[in-house]
Scaffold this motif. Sequence first.
Motif, PDB file in Angstrom:
ATOM      1  N   ASN A  78       0.822  -1.217   0.000  1.00 57.10           N
ATOM      2  CA  ASN A  78       0.000   0.000   0.000  1.00 57.10           C
ATOM      3  C   ASN A  78       0.854   1.263   0.000  1.00 57.10           C
ATOM      4  O   ASN A  78       0.501   2.264  -0.638  1.00 57.10           O
ATOM      5  CB  ASN A  78      -0.936   0.004   1.213  1.00 57.10           C
ATOM      6  N   THR A  79       1.978   1.210   0.716  1.00 52.62           N
ATOM      7  CA  THR A  79       2.880   2.362   0.754  1.00 52.62           C
ATOM      8  C   THR A  79       3.443   2.650  -0.633  1.00 52.62           C
ATOM      9  O   THR A  79       3.507   3.809  -1.071  1.00 52.62           O
ATOM     10  CB  THR A  79       4.040   2.117   1.741  1.00 52.62           C
ATOM     11  N   LEU A  80       3.822   1.609  -1.340  1.00 53.56           N
ATOM     12  CA  LEU A  80       4.379   1.780  -2.687  1.00 53.56           C
ATOM     13  C   LEU A  80       3.339   2.348  -3.650  1.00 53.56           C
ATOM     14  O   LEU A  80       3.658   3.189  -4.497  1.00 53.56           O
ATOM     15  CB  LEU A  80       4.926   0.449  -3.206  1.00 53.56           C
ATOM     16  N   ILE A  81       2.098   1.913  -3.509  1.00 56.16           N
ATOM     17  CA  ILE A  81       1.031   2.463  -4.356  1.00 56.16           C
ATOM     18  C   ILE A  81       0.835   3.951  -4.055  1.00 56.16           C
ATOM     19  O   ILE A  81       0.689   4.774  -4.966  1.00 56.16           O
ATOM     20  CB  ILE A  81      -0.284   1.686  -4.140  1.00 56.16           C
ATOM     21  N   THR A  82       0.853   4.297  -2.775  1.00 57.80           N
ATOM     22  CA  THR A  82       0.723   5.707  -2.371  1.00 57.80           C
ATOM     23  C   THR A  82       1.855   6.540  -2.970  1.00 57.80           C
ATOM     24  O   THR A  82       1.641   7.658  -3.459  1.00 57.80           O
ATOM     25  CB  THR A  82       0.739   5.829  -0.835  1.00 57.80           C
ATOM     26  N   ILE A  83       3.059   5.996  -2.942  1.00 55.99           N
ATOM     27  CA  ILE A  83       4.223   6.687  -3.511  1.00 55.99           C
ATOM     28  C   ILE A  83       4.049   6.869  -5.016  1.00 55.99           C
ATOM     29  O   ILE A  83       4.324   7.951  -5.559  1.00 55.99           O
ATOM     30  CB  ILE A  83       5.513   5.909  -3.200  1.00 55.99           C
ATOM     31  N   GLN A  84       3.584   5.836  -5.688  1.00 56.46           N
ATOM     32  CA  GLN A  84       3.379   5.940  -7.136  1.00 56.46           C
ATOM     33  C   GLN A  84       2.362   7.023  -7.475  1.00 56.46           C
ATOM     34  O   GLN A  84       2.538   7.787  -8.438  1.00 56.46           O
ATOM     35  CB  GLN A  84       2.936   4.593  -7.707  1.00 56.46           C
ATOM     36  N   GLN A  85       1.314   7.094  -6.681  1.00 57.83           N
ATOM     37  CA  GLN A  85       0.308   8.143  -6.889  1.00 57.83           C
ATOM     38  C   GLN A  85       0.942   9.529  -6.731  1.00 57.83           C
ATOM     39  O   GLN A  85       0.684  10.447  -7.518  1.00 57.83           O
ATOM     40  CB  GLN A  85      -0.836   7.974  -5.878  1.00 57.83           C
ATOM     41  N   GLU A  86       1.786   9.669  -5.707  1.00 59.19           N
ATOM     42  CA  GLU A  86       2.407  10.968  -5.444  1.00 59.19           C
ATOM     43  C   GLU A  86       3.410  11.338  -6.534  1.00 59.19           C
ATOM     44  O   GLU A  86       3.535  12.511  -6.902  1.00 59.19           O
ATOM     45  CB  GLU A  86       3.084  10.962  -4.075  1.00 59.19           C
ATOM     46  N   LEU A  87       4.114  10.355  -7.062  1.00 56.34           N
ATOM     47  CA  LEU A  87       5.061  10.630  -8.151  1.00 56.34           C
ATOM     48  C   LEU A  87       4.332  11.123  -9.396  1.00 56.34           C
ATOM     49  O   LEU A  87       4.836  12.002 -10.112  1.00 56.34           O
ATOM     50  CB  LEU A  87       5.879   9.377  -8.470  1.00 56.34           C
ATOM     51  N   MET A  88       3.155  10.579  -9.656  1.00 52.64           N
ATOM     52  CA  MET A  88       2.345  11.072 -10.773  1.00 52.64           C
ATOM     53  C   MET A  88       1.959  12.529 -10.535  1.00 52.64           C
ATOM     54  O   MET A  88       2.010  13.364 -11.445  1.00 52.64           O
ATOM     55  CB  MET A  88       1.083  10.217 -10.918  1.00 52.64           C
ATOM     56  N   SER A  89       1.599  12.822  -9.300  1.00 51.91           N
ATOM     57  CA  SER A  89       1.218  14.187  -8.938  1.00 51.91           C
ATOM     58  C   SER A  89       2.400  15.144  -9.076  1.00 51.91           C
ATOM     59  O   SER A  89       2.259  16.257  -9.600  1.00 51.91           O
ATOM     60  CB  SER A  89       0.685  14.213  -7.500  1.00 51.91           C
ATOM     61  N   ILE A  90       3.576  14.707  -8.632  1.00 54.00           N
ATOM     62  CA  ILE A  90       4.767  15.557  -8.719  1.00 54.00           C
ATOM     63  C   ILE A  90       5.121  15.833 -10.176  1.00 54.00           C
ATOM     64  O   ILE A  90       5.471  16.964 -10.544  1.00 54.00           O
ATOM     65  CB  ILE A  90       5.952  14.910  -7.968  1.00 54.00           C
ATOM     66  N   ALA A  91       5.020  14.817 -11.010  1.00 49.29           N
ATOM     67  CA  ALA A  91       5.298  15.013 -12.437  1.00 49.29           C
ATOM     68  C   ALA A  91       4.348  16.054 -13.024  1.00 49.29           C
ATOM     69  O   ALA A  91       4.756  16.912 -13.818  1.00 49.29           O
ATOM     70  CB  ALA A  91       5.176  13.689 -13.182  1.00 49.29           C
ATOM     71  N   ALA A  92       3.091  16.000 -12.612  1.00 48.62           N
ATOM     72  CA  ALA A  92       2.116  16.987 -13.088  1.00 48.62           C
ATOM     73  C   ALA A  92       2.464  18.384 -12.578  1.00 48.62           C
ATOM     74  O   ALA A  92       2.370  19.374 -13.312  1.00 48.62           O
ATOM     75  CB  ALA A  92       0.714  16.592 -12.629  1.00 48.62           C
ATOM     76  N   GLN A  93       2.898  18.454 -11.318  1.00 47.99           N
ATOM     77  CA  GLN A  93       3.246  19.751 -10.727  1.00 47.99           C
ATOM     78  C   GLN A  93       4.486  20.367 -11.377  1.00 47.99           C
ATOM     79  O   GLN A  93       4.642  21.591 -11.410  1.00 47.99           O
ATOM     80  CB  GLN A  93       3.481  19.588  -9.229  1.00 47.99           C
ATOM     81  N   LEU A  94       5.374  19.505 -11.876  1.00 53.30           N
ATOM     82  CA  LEU A  94       6.602  19.998 -12.508  1.00 53.30           C
ATOM     83  C   LEU A  94       6.470  20.107 -14.026  1.00 53.30           C
ATOM     84  O   LEU A  94       7.439  20.441 -14.704  1.00 53.30           O
ATOM     85  CB  LEU A  94       7.776  19.069 -12.165  1.00 53.30           C
ATOM     86  N   SER A  95       5.279  19.843 -14.535  1.00 49.76           N
ATOM     87  CA  SER A  95       5.093  19.849 -15.987  1.00 49.76           C
ATOM     88  C   SER A  95       5.205  21.241 -16.597  1.00 49.76           C
ATOM     89  O   SER A  95       5.304  21.390 -17.806  1.00 49.76           O
ATOM     90  CB  SER A  95       3.731  19.241 -16.337  1.00 49.76           C
TER      91      SER A  95
END
Length: 207
Positions: A78-95
Amino acid sequence: MLLLKAKQIHLTSLKKKVIKMTGPKIYTKKGEDGTTGLFSGERVNKHNIRIKTCGNLDELNVWIGMIRNFKMDKNTQNTLITIQQELMSIAAQLSDHRAYEVSKKKHTLKPTDKNNVVFLENQIDLISKELPELKNFIIPGGYRIISHTHLARCSCRKVERLISELNDKESVPNVIIAYINRLSDYLFTLAIKFTYDMDVSEIKWIS
């Protein structure tokens, strides 16, 4: 004749099950000149530091997804899934240089905040309580899940370097820098956890 008829019925049945894809095509042909579009609509070279950063965030996300292919406890999964979700968000924030602020104002996505960093710190502390004190550098390897986790850690360090470079040119929110830094610590700790969970003998580096 009966066999031919049966094949025709089977093919007809398969055709009925085919779902037609609707909507825009996956390819746009706009990137054939070596450029890509940012959040703002501006087009930049694909070797632009912002594009490199987002591309490597994508790569890191894939490595973490590969770790999840292995058997592990539910909390780690579950922690890894949460991290993956956040990495998607960070990529969007840095787009785009405006994306982070726009997301905060318009609530288009939840921006990374200190709670995300604290979440990783809590996970590191939780794992560390079960591990002996680390007194030596460890040679990566021993089993596939361990090696994959170290590869994810290295990928995370690469992202951290790229974000640092991007921050030299355009401001990156400090909380994102902190999150990626803490994520590499988490992945290192996780690799050690897997080593002990699987009772794999560590090879210590002794200079």
